[in-house]
Design an enzyme around this catalytic site. Sequence first.
Site, PDB file in Angstrom:
ATOM      1  N   HIS A  21       0.829  -1.206   0.000  1.00  0.00           N
ATOM      2  CA  HIS A  21       0.000   0.000   0.000  1.00  0.00           C
ATOM      3  C   HIS A  21       0.864   1.257   0.000  1.00  0.00           C
ATOM      4  O   HIS A  21       0.517   2.253  -0.639  1.00  0.00           O
ATOM      5  CB  HIS A  21      -0.923   0.000   1.222  1.00  0.00           C
ATOM      6  CG  HIS A  21      -2.032  -0.989   1.122  1.00  0.00           C
ATOM      7  ND1 HIS A  21      -3.345  -0.624   0.957  1.00  0.00           N
ATOM      8  CD2 HIS A  21      -2.020  -2.349   1.129  1.00  0.00           C
ATOM      9  CE1 HIS A  21      -4.097  -1.714   0.891  1.00  0.00           C
ATOM     10  NE2 HIS A  21      -3.313  -2.765   0.995  1.00  0.00           N
ATOM     11  N   ASP A 111      -5.540   6.167   1.789  1.00  0.00           N
ATOM     12  CA  ASP A 111      -5.775   4.783   1.405  1.00  0.00           C
ATOM     13  C   ASP A 111      -7.228   4.434   1.702  1.00  0.00           C
ATOM     14  O   ASP A 111      -7.745   4.730   2.773  1.00  0.00           O
ATOM     15  CB  ASP A 111      -4.841   3.878   2.210  1.00  0.00           C
ATOM     16  CG  ASP A 111      -4.751   2.470   1.676  1.00  0.00           C
ATOM     17  OD1 ASP A 111      -5.808   1.836   1.493  1.00  0.00           O
ATOM     18  OD2 ASP A 111      -3.628   1.988   1.456  1.00  0.00           O
ATOM     19  N   THR A 133      -6.155   0.616  -3.955  1.00  0.00           N
ATOM     20  CA  THR A 133      -4.937  -0.072  -4.385  1.00  0.00           C
ATOM     21  C   THR A 133      -5.221  -1.414  -5.050  1.00  0.00           C
ATOM     22  O   THR A 133      -4.292  -2.121  -5.412  1.00  0.00           O
ATOM     23  CB  THR A 133      -3.991  -0.293  -3.182  1.00  0.00           C
ATOM     24  OG1 THR A 133      -4.688  -1.010  -2.164  1.00  0.00           O
ATOM     25  CG2 THR A 133      -3.508   1.035  -2.627  1.00  0.00           C
ATOM     26  N   HIS A 351       2.316 -14.438  -6.998  1.00  0.00           N
ATOM     27  CA  HIS A 351       1.072 -14.671  -6.261  1.00  0.00           C
ATOM     28  C   HIS A 351      -0.069 -13.833  -6.821  1.00  0.00           C
ATOM     29  O   HIS A 351      -1.202 -13.970  -6.383  1.00  0.00           O
ATOM     30  CB  HIS A 351       1.280 -14.347  -4.786  1.00  0.00           C
ATOM     31  CG  HIS A 351       1.628 -12.909  -4.527  1.00  0.00           C
ATOM     32  ND1 HIS A 351       2.680 -12.269  -5.142  1.00  0.00           N
ATOM     33  CD2 HIS A 351       1.052 -11.968  -3.733  1.00  0.00           C
ATOM     34  CE1 HIS A 351       2.737 -11.012  -4.718  1.00  0.00           C
ATOM     35  NE2 HIS A 351       1.766 -10.806  -3.877  1.00  0.00           N
ATOM     36  N   ASN A 355      -0.001  -5.066  -7.081  1.00  0.00           N
ATOM     37  CA  ASN A 355       1.236  -4.346  -7.404  1.00  0.00           C
ATOM     38  C   ASN A 355       2.149  -5.200  -8.275  1.00  0.00           C
ATOM     39  O   ASN A 355       2.710  -4.726  -9.275  1.00  0.00           O
ATOM     40  CB  ASN A 355       1.972  -3.946  -6.125  1.00  0.00           C
ATOM     41  CG  ASN A 355       1.323  -2.783  -5.421  1.00  0.00           C
ATOM     42  OD1 ASN A 355       0.608  -2.001  -6.029  1.00  0.00           O
ATOM     43  ND2 ASN A 355       1.558  -2.664  -4.136  1.00  0.00           N
ATOM     44  N   SER A 356       2.326  -6.467  -7.905  1.00  0.00           N
ATOM     45  CA  SER A 356       3.185  -7.351  -8.703  1.00  0.00           C
ATOM     46  C   SER A 356       2.610  -7.559 -10.101  1.00  0.00           C
ATOM     47  O   SER A 356       3.351  -7.609 -11.084  1.00  0.00           O
ATOM     48  CB  SER A 356       3.346  -8.700  -7.991  1.00  0.00           C
ATOM     49  OG  SER A 356       4.158  -8.563  -6.836  1.00  0.00           O
ATOM     50  N   GLU A 359       3.368  -4.487 -12.075  1.00  0.00           N
ATOM     51  CA  GLU A 359       4.791  -4.431 -12.399  1.00  0.00           C
ATOM     52  C   GLU A 359       5.116  -5.387 -13.542  1.00  0.00           C
ATOM     53  O   GLU A 359       5.864  -5.032 -14.473  1.00  0.00           O
ATOM     54  CB  GLU A 359       5.619  -4.763 -11.159  1.00  0.00           C
ATOM     55  CG  GLU A 359       5.581  -3.663 -10.111  1.00  0.00           C
ATOM     56  CD  GLU A 359       6.215  -4.045  -8.799  1.00  0.00           C
ATOM     57  OE1 GLU A 359       6.177  -3.214  -7.869  1.00  0.00           O
ATOM     58  OE2 GLU A 359       6.752  -5.169  -8.675  1.00  0.00           O
ATOM     59  N   ASP A 375      -7.846 -10.907  -3.466  1.00  0.00           N
ATOM     60  CA  ASP A 375      -8.058 -10.489  -4.853  1.00  0.00           C
ATOM     61  C   ASP A 375      -7.128 -11.186  -5.840  1.00  0.00           C
ATOM     62  O   ASP A 375      -7.294 -11.056  -7.057  1.00  0.00           O
ATOM     63  CB  ASP A 375      -7.868  -8.978  -4.951  1.00  0.00           C
ATOM     64  CG  ASP A 375      -6.436  -8.562  -4.637  1.00  0.00           C
ATOM     65  OD1 ASP A 375      -5.884  -9.057  -3.630  1.00  0.00           O
ATOM     66  OD2 ASP A 375      -5.873  -7.731  -5.367  1.00  0.00           O
TER      67      ASP A 375
END
Length: 469
Positions: A21, A111, A133, A351, A355-356, A359, A375
């Site tokens: 976050h 957030d 996020t 996973h 964010n990953s 990216e 999620d």
Amino acid sequence: MGKSTNAEAHVVVLPYPSQGHINPLLQFAKRLASKGIKSTIATTRYTVNSIQAPNIRVEPISDGFDDGASIHAQRENIYLESFEENGSKTLSDLIKKYENSDFPITCVVYDSFLPWALDVAKKHGVFGASFFTNSAAVCSVFCRIHRRMIDLPVRIDDDTTPLILPGLPPLNSRDLPSFIKAPESYPAYLAMKMRQFFNLDKADWIFSNTFEELEGEMARSVSEFWPAKLVGPLVPSAYLDGRIEGDKGYGASLWKPLSDECLEWLKTKSQKSVVYISFGSMVNLTQKQVEEIASALKASNLSFLWVIRESGRRKLPDGFIESTRRQGLVISWCNQLEMLAHEAIGCFVTHCGWNSTLEGLSLGVPMVGMPQWADQMTNAKFIEEVWKVGVRAKEDEFGIVRNEEVFFCLKEVMEGERSEEIRINANKWKELAKEAFGEEGGSSDNVINEFVKHLKNASDNHGCKLGRI
């Protein structure tokens, strides 16, 4: 909003205090700062020293666990109650601190996990902007649950009757966020997801870390209830438009990376030959799952770089590191963006945290999805079936991805029948992510410019109310 006659626009950005976050919200603050907005990150006292970014102020607030040591011993609901009580007071104190300065606080970007921050902002007569996020698709699902358009628990026994929602592909049982299939399993987390929406109608802006080309249709399908502006992908500028000088990393790390060691090792590998494996900062794999991945990696003969924390390292099969020393490198942490950007990386085993996922998309790296909870299940579906940049590994009846399945997925992405199509799609999304921040009318850049314009106008007019953009 302050008594100075020469006030500058000033935004306080308040993240939930976890790496996944902090990173996107800090990146948003950097984007604002690069466009002339005074930007301050307000973060908990035990994370304040982990954040270092040029042109960004860092201010501490309290969650009631200022040493950080006690937080992990608390149930999530106790922590959130403490954060609301202590965070509201210390955020209010922070706003007061700047009231008579040359840059009183114009807006609090908070957030979405911390909706009480909006009440604090309104109490002081400043703008409040909620920042989500998660993906727009996942937000769409939870928003509809909040509006009672979907009943809990969501149970789909037969995949011939998927969940059909406007703007989204059909969602089968394995595609649904884990919270909504078994609400009793993580009640505090589900409550936190639901609280994101309870006072959202009072927010002046709503932002989401995604971009028009990727999820515009999903966002529009629920815009009547969730009118979010898409401002992603919020990864460092060096990997997108390069307009923020020296912006190669997020500037926040709760762990010490070992990038130099990784980069030296990668220099010895050929182009797109290495499998990069990382399950983020929160996932804790079972011993059986670690063993299955290790077995598949060894059998594949593919070069690999495996990021696994010390707690996970102890779950590796005896002798694994020694027996694969020429094939792979096992480390505790690294700068993921640097790794994904390296020409030697050919595949990202992930996973599927948002964010990953962003990216991987932004750097154009094919993926093998191994979602664990929340999620991540939905993100994995989009990776394989919608964006078509990878494959999703199938679990057995015990929720374990067996070594044969891991092996198959690695081979399929690295050298299988679909590998060329996957690489073409991955490169396509990489270019579209760059375009979102392109100098000529990039979709996300335009939204941020519009927000900046409103903030500057509000500051020039000494805080006159402009409402949502």
